[in-house]
Design a protein around this motif. Structure first.
Motif, mmCIF file in Angstrom:
data_model
loop_
_atom_site.group_PDB
_atom_site.id
_atom_site.type_symbol
_atom_site.label_atom_id
_atom_site.label_comp_id
_atom_site.label_asym_id
_atom_site.label_seq_id
_atom_site.Cartn_x
_atom_site.Cartn_y
_atom_site.Cartn_z
ATOM 1 N N GLY A 136 44.269 122.101 81.697
ATOM 2 C CA GLY A 136 45.420 121.259 81.412
ATOM 3 C C GLY A 136 45.876 120.599 82.697
ATOM 4 N N ASN A 164 52.126 111.446 83.412
ATOM 5 C CA ASN A 164 51.011 111.703 82.515
ATOM 6 C C ASN A 164 50.783 113.197 82.350
ATOM 7 O OD1 ASN A 164 48.396 112.642 84.128
ATOM 8 N ND2 ASN A 164 49.454 111.129 85.420
ATOM 9 N N TYR A 165 50.249 113.559 81.202
ATOM 10 C CA TYR A 165 49.918 114.956 80.922
ATOM 11 C C TYR A 165 48.804 114.992 79.881
ATOM 12 C CZ TYR A 165 52.872 114.068 76.843
ATOM 13 O OH TYR A 165 53.410 113.533 75.700
ATOM 14 N N GLY A 166 48.049 116.067 79.886
ATOM 15 C CA GLY A 166 46.951 116.176 78.934
ATOM 16 C C GLY A 166 46.048 117.339 79.285
ATOM 17 N N ASP A 186 38.134 114.084 79.035
ATOM 18 C CA ASP A 186 39.537 114.100 79.442
ATOM 19 C C ASP A 186 40.380 113.318 78.433
ATOM 20 O OD1 ASP A 186 40.854 114.877 82.316
ATOM 21 O OD2 ASP A 186 41.978 113.285 81.328
ATOM 22 N N PHE A 187 41.543 113.874 78.082
ATOM 23 C CA PHE A 187 42.466 113.229 77.140
ATOM 24 C C PHE A 187 43.873 113.328 77.723
ATOM 25 C CE2 PHE A 187 44.957 112.693 73.283
ATOM 26 C CZ PHE A 187 44.211 111.763 72.561
ATOM 27 N N ARG A 188 44.511 112.160 77.959
ATOM 28 C CA ARG A 188 45.828 112.163 78.608
ATOM 29 C C ARG A 188 46.786 111.185 77.946
ATOM 30 N NH1 ARG A 188 44.754 112.906 85.142
ATOM 31 N NH2 ARG A 188 42.949 114.284 84.915
ATOM 32 N N PHE A 189 48.068 111.545 78.000
ATOM 33 C CA PHE A 189 49.143 110.680 77.538
ATOM 34 C C PHE A 189 49.902 110.153 78.761
ATOM 35 C CE2 PHE A 189 48.405 113.829 74.231
ATOM 36 C CZ PHE A 189 48.243 113.029 73.103
ATOM 37 N N THR A 208 47.518 106.102 75.697
ATOM 38 C CA THR A 208 46.725 107.290 75.418
ATOM 39 C C THR A 208 45.320 107.041 75.943
ATOM 40 O OG1 THR A 208 48.014 107.769 73.424
ATOM 41 C CG2 THR A 208 45.892 108.887 73.669
#
Length: 219
Positions: A136, A164-166, A186-189, A208
């Motif tokens: 994370g 950002n976070y993900g 990788d997947f981030r908001f 996104t």
């Protein structure tokens, strides 16, 4: 072997052992990732109106494969690391107009914008023995939106703070031959404090990000 020679050999041996232990502890902590992916864009430009019509606009997504970047990470411990990254891609913005007679008309793509992002992140991971490392991340940076040509009523360049976070997963090849090579999803908001807009409006764009990359661990 006299005592002096024995002391020298012992000292060299201890130094070699210490250096070997240090190198092993530091081994494969640096990671360099090149990646590509897509960027989902949630952003409207607000409204611009005169006595004849009202115009609105919004951003379109960055197509998959047209969002590129690089990340450099250093694992401080087996669980915690820090990372810096840069990414960019280009997307289109559309206009719609309403003249209060024929209703709302979509004018389609009007201009392209270069999206650029710099960020610093903290990584929290849990390595498994089979090479998989889920993680994370959360970070802060700057996001820039730069139209490829001047647009009447819209600022030339807008910079905003980015939170950002993900998370994601990395996988490193097993065996003695390729321990330095891996792959990454990788997947981030992203939430940005400011963005392109018609004059007199306030916006807070959201993005996104979904990317795939190749990871190198030189040391």
């Amino acid at each position: 072997m006299n005592a002096r020679t024995l002391r020298t050999v012992t000292l060299v041996g201890l130094m070699s052992l210490c250096l070997s232990t240090w190198a092993t502890a530091q081994e494969r902590r640096l990671e360099i990732t090149g990646f590509l992916g897509g960027l989902s864009v949630t952003q409207d430009l607000g409204k611009s109106s005169n006595i004849y019509l009202e115009a609105t606009g919004e951003g379109q997504n960055v197509d998959f494969g047209k969002y590129l970047g690089i990340r450099v990470a250093f694992m401080i411990t087996r669980i915690i690391g820090i990372e810096g990254g840069y990414s960019q891609g280009t997307n289109s913005y559309t206009y719609s107009v309403d003249d209060n007679e024929i209703g709302n008309v979509d004018l389609g793509d009007q201009f392209d914008v270069k999206q650029s992002n710099f960020s610093g992140n903290v990584l929290i991971q849990y390595p498994f023995d089979n090479g998989f490392i889920p993680y994370g991340t959360v970070g802060f940076g700057r996001h820039s939106q730069n139209p490829e040509k001047p647009i009447a009523g819209i600022e030339d360049v807008v910079n905003g703070n980015d939170i950002n976070y993900g998370g994601g997963v990395r996988y490193f090849l097993e065996g003695p031959n390729l321990p330095w090579l891996g792959f990454r999803f990788d997947f981030r908001f992203h939430r940005v404090s400011d963005g392109l807009k018609f004059e007199g409006n306030e916006v807070s764009p959201r993005f996104t990000e979904m990317t795939f990359g190749v990871v190198l661990r030189p040391f």
